[in-house]
Design a protein around this motif. Structure first.
Motif, mmCIF file in Angstrom:
data_model
loop_
_atom_site.group_PDB
_atom_site.id
_atom_site.type_symbol
_atom_site.label_atom_id
_atom_site.label_comp_id
_atom_site.label_asym_id
_atom_site.label_seq_id
_atom_site.Cartn_x
_atom_site.Cartn_y
_atom_site.Cartn_z
ATOM 1 N N SER A 147 -11.747 6.516 5.443
ATOM 2 C CA SER A 147 -11.720 5.817 4.155
ATOM 3 C C SER A 147 -10.301 5.384 3.813
ATOM 4 O O SER A 147 -10.088 4.267 3.307
ATOM 5 N N GLU A 148 -9.319 6.219 4.100
ATOM 6 C CA GLU A 148 -7.927 5.842 3.845
ATOM 7 C C GLU A 148 -7.513 4.674 4.737
ATOM 8 O O GLU A 148 -6.849 3.734 4.282
ATOM 9 N N GLU B 178 -9.451 1.498 3.341
ATOM 10 C CA GLU B 178 -9.346 1.075 1.947
ATOM 11 C C GLU B 178 -7.960 1.214 1.337
ATOM 12 O O GLU B 178 -7.705 0.639 0.276
ATOM 13 N N THR B 179 -7.073 1.968 1.970
ATOM 14 C CA THR B 179 -5.763 2.222 1.360
ATOM 15 C C THR B 179 -4.628 1.523 2.082
ATOM 16 O O THR B 179 -3.752 0.913 1.464
ATOM 17 N N ARG C 249 -2.470 -1.087 3.722
ATOM 18 C CA ARG C 249 -2.405 -2.548 3.654
ATOM 19 C C ARG C 249 -1.693 -3.095 4.884
ATOM 20 O O ARG C 249 -0.720 -2.533 5.350
ATOM 21 N N THR D 67 -6.388 -5.031 2.650
ATOM 22 C CA THR D 67 -6.893 -3.879 3.402
ATOM 23 C C THR D 67 -8.038 -4.341 4.291
ATOM 24 O O THR D 67 -8.610 -5.428 4.104
#
Length: 530
Positions: free
Chosen positions: A290-291, A294-295, A297, A303
């Motif tokens: 998930s990181e 979604e986190t 860049r 993302t």
């Protein structure tokens, strides 16, 4: 080599040294040379923009070219071809051949300069086409090379967790999940999980060539075909399987890049911790993914998941109404412990079926037991360490129910009552005697397992003797001594045996035995001659 035209344009525009160095990637010495040249000739921005490369080169001659004329120039074409044909061929081997060659004349470059020249040649000559990925078209899949470990909390056994990686190359969205093996059921389940994670199905799936994906129809034949079960998966999800070409890593460059990301940002973060449950480790992997999605860049500021949601998700084919699952049927015999054993795991059935043969349907997630066409029970399929039990308490007989668990007061009391009421009372007294109840568990275990394992009736009789004698609580040694005095047939204490007598038995009825006194044997005594 510095791009002097860019440097001149920036210098005329009034940029500082630091700004020009950062923008053009040059040195401050080159900026100073450009400023001197502009001041000497009075160039304007319009004049600089109209200059040809030859005119620029005339203003800033490369002194290195004059130096290189005294060296034998290596031919890097054959070197590049050799490195492509033979992956074991090294640049050091090429440099050795260059030193040994007699052609060209002049001095020979050192190893570091030879490597620098080769890198520049490869950068210019070894150009490849950039793959343009269409959104929603392909999903690339592979197993990550590195693994994580799950340590069983009871036995200490270590189980490797293999990580399946899937990536959509257009958006770069990544999926990862761990499995205890890389066999066909895990391979199929991983694809199903990936489709559900992305919420749709791409037009193509591009795997490598593992045996779970493709095989050769005949030994020695180069052509490979998709395995039947894998093809069934593709048919169910209306997608195509197009394996990457052998020894063509660029066909699956996106998944190789994703594997590197997983190695660094998943395995690198989680390998230092101790994991005892596969599901817990997979939950931690999901958090790391998930990181990543979604986190983090990328260079364009977006993302992976933002690009996936905006440009790719709606182009995926919808998931079918029913998920795909592997199904295997087995005929298994129910053991005396009212469990069936399937793939080294154990699942309970109603105890009345002990000893019978039942049909079992096994999928990647469930184990369903049938009696004919009637469903008896269903369990979630156990994964990971072998020998695990999935037990429904309602399947057990009444005397086996309401047990709190291994190594507990209730567990020892329930086992002791199976020997008899006296044993149950003694075990209860032993548990009550200790201020810290857990300190009594070993004594209870030794009494029930060691003394009572093959002598249940004798243990019950010994505990009854202990209670009859008024002892509040016994011990392992005390009960062991009492059991030694109990006859194994009558299950009672042996009758007392009288001590041996010194009087000699009489040889005949009414006949006494005359025993001489000690004085008779003294020298000079009156009875010496008698």
């Amino acid at each position: 080599m510095a791009d002097y035209k860019v440097i001149m344009t920036l210098a005329i525009a009034g940029h500082s040294y630091d700004e020009i160095v950062a923008a053009a990637g040059c040195s401050r010495r080159e900026v100073a040379a450009v400023k001197k040249t502009i001041a000497a000739y009075g160039f304007t921005a319009g004049q600089v923009s109209s200059m040809t490369p030859a005119e620029i080169a005339g203003l800033f001659p490369d002194g290195r070219k004059r130096v290189s004329e005294g060296y034998a120039q290596p031919d890097f074409g054959p070197v590049l071809a050799a490195m492509k044909a033979n992956r074991h061929f090294t640049i050091q081997q090429a440099w050795g051949k260059y030193l040994a060659s007699e052609t060209g004349g002049g001095k020979k470059y050192g190893y570091s300069q030879y490597c620098a020249l080769f890198a520049e040649h490869a950068r210019v000559k070894d150009v490849v086409a950039t793959l343009r990925h269409e959104p929603g078209r392909a999903m690339l899949v592979d197993w990550a090379g590195d693994t994580l470990e799950v340590v069983d909390a009871v036995t200490g056994e270590v189980t490797r967790l293999y990580l399946f990686v899937a990536v959509l190359p257009y958006s770069g969205a990544v999926f990862c999940r761990g499995f205890t093996d890389m066999k066909s059921p895990a391979w199929i389940a991983a694809h199903v999980a990936a489709f559900e994670f992305f919420g749709g199905v791409p037009q193509l799936v591009v795997p490598d060539n593992p045996t779970t994906a493709t095989h050769r129809q005949q030994q020695g034949e180069a052509a490979r075909v998709v395995n039947a079960r894998y093809q069934q998966l593709a048919d169910h999800y209306s997608t195509g399987i197009v394996p990457a070409r052998v020894r063509k890593p660029r066909d699956k460059a996106a998944v190789e890049s994703a594997v590197q990301v997983v190695n660094k940002r998943v395995i690198g973060y989680l390998a230092e911790e101790v994991w005892t449950v596969v599901d817990d480790l997979n939950a931690a992997i999901a958090d790391r993914i998930s990181e990543i999605n979604e986190t983090i860049r990328r260079a364009d500021g977006s993302t992976r998941w933002e690009r996936f949601a905006a440009e790719e998700a709606h182009l995926l084919q919808p998931l079918p109404d029913e998920g795909f699952d592997t199904v295997e049927w087995k005929q298994l015999k129910v053991g005396r412990n009212y469990h069936v054993s399937c793939d080294s795991q154990h699942y309970s059935v109603p105890y009345t079926y002990a000893g019978q043969l039942l049909r079992v349907r096994v999928t990647s997630t469930t184990v369903t037991v049938f009696d004919g066409d009637q469903v008896l029970c269903q369990h979630l399929r156990r994964q990971g360490r072998k020998g695990q039990y999935s037990t429904d308490v309602t399947h057990a007989p009444e005397q086996h129910q309401n047990i709190d668990g291994l190594w507990s007061r209730q567990w020892f009391l329930d086992r002791a009552r199976g020997f008899g009421p006296a044993t149950g009372k003694v075990i209860e007294q032993i548990l009550d005697r200790h201020a810290i109840e857990a300190q009594a568990y070993l004594d209870c275990q030794n009494i029930l397992e060691t003394l009572g394992k093959r002598n249940k009736q004798r243990l019950e009789a010994a505990c009854q003797v202990l209670l009859n004698n008024g002892h509040d609580a016994g011990s392992y040694s005390t009960i062991k001594r009492i059991m030694a005095t109990i006859d194994s047939d009558t299950k009672r204490q042996k009758p007392p045996t009288p001590a041996a007598v010194t009087r000699k038995p009489v040889s005949g009825a009414g006949t006494a035995v005359h025993v001489r006194s000690a004085a008779h044997y003294q020298l000079g005594g009156q009875g010496a001659g008698a």
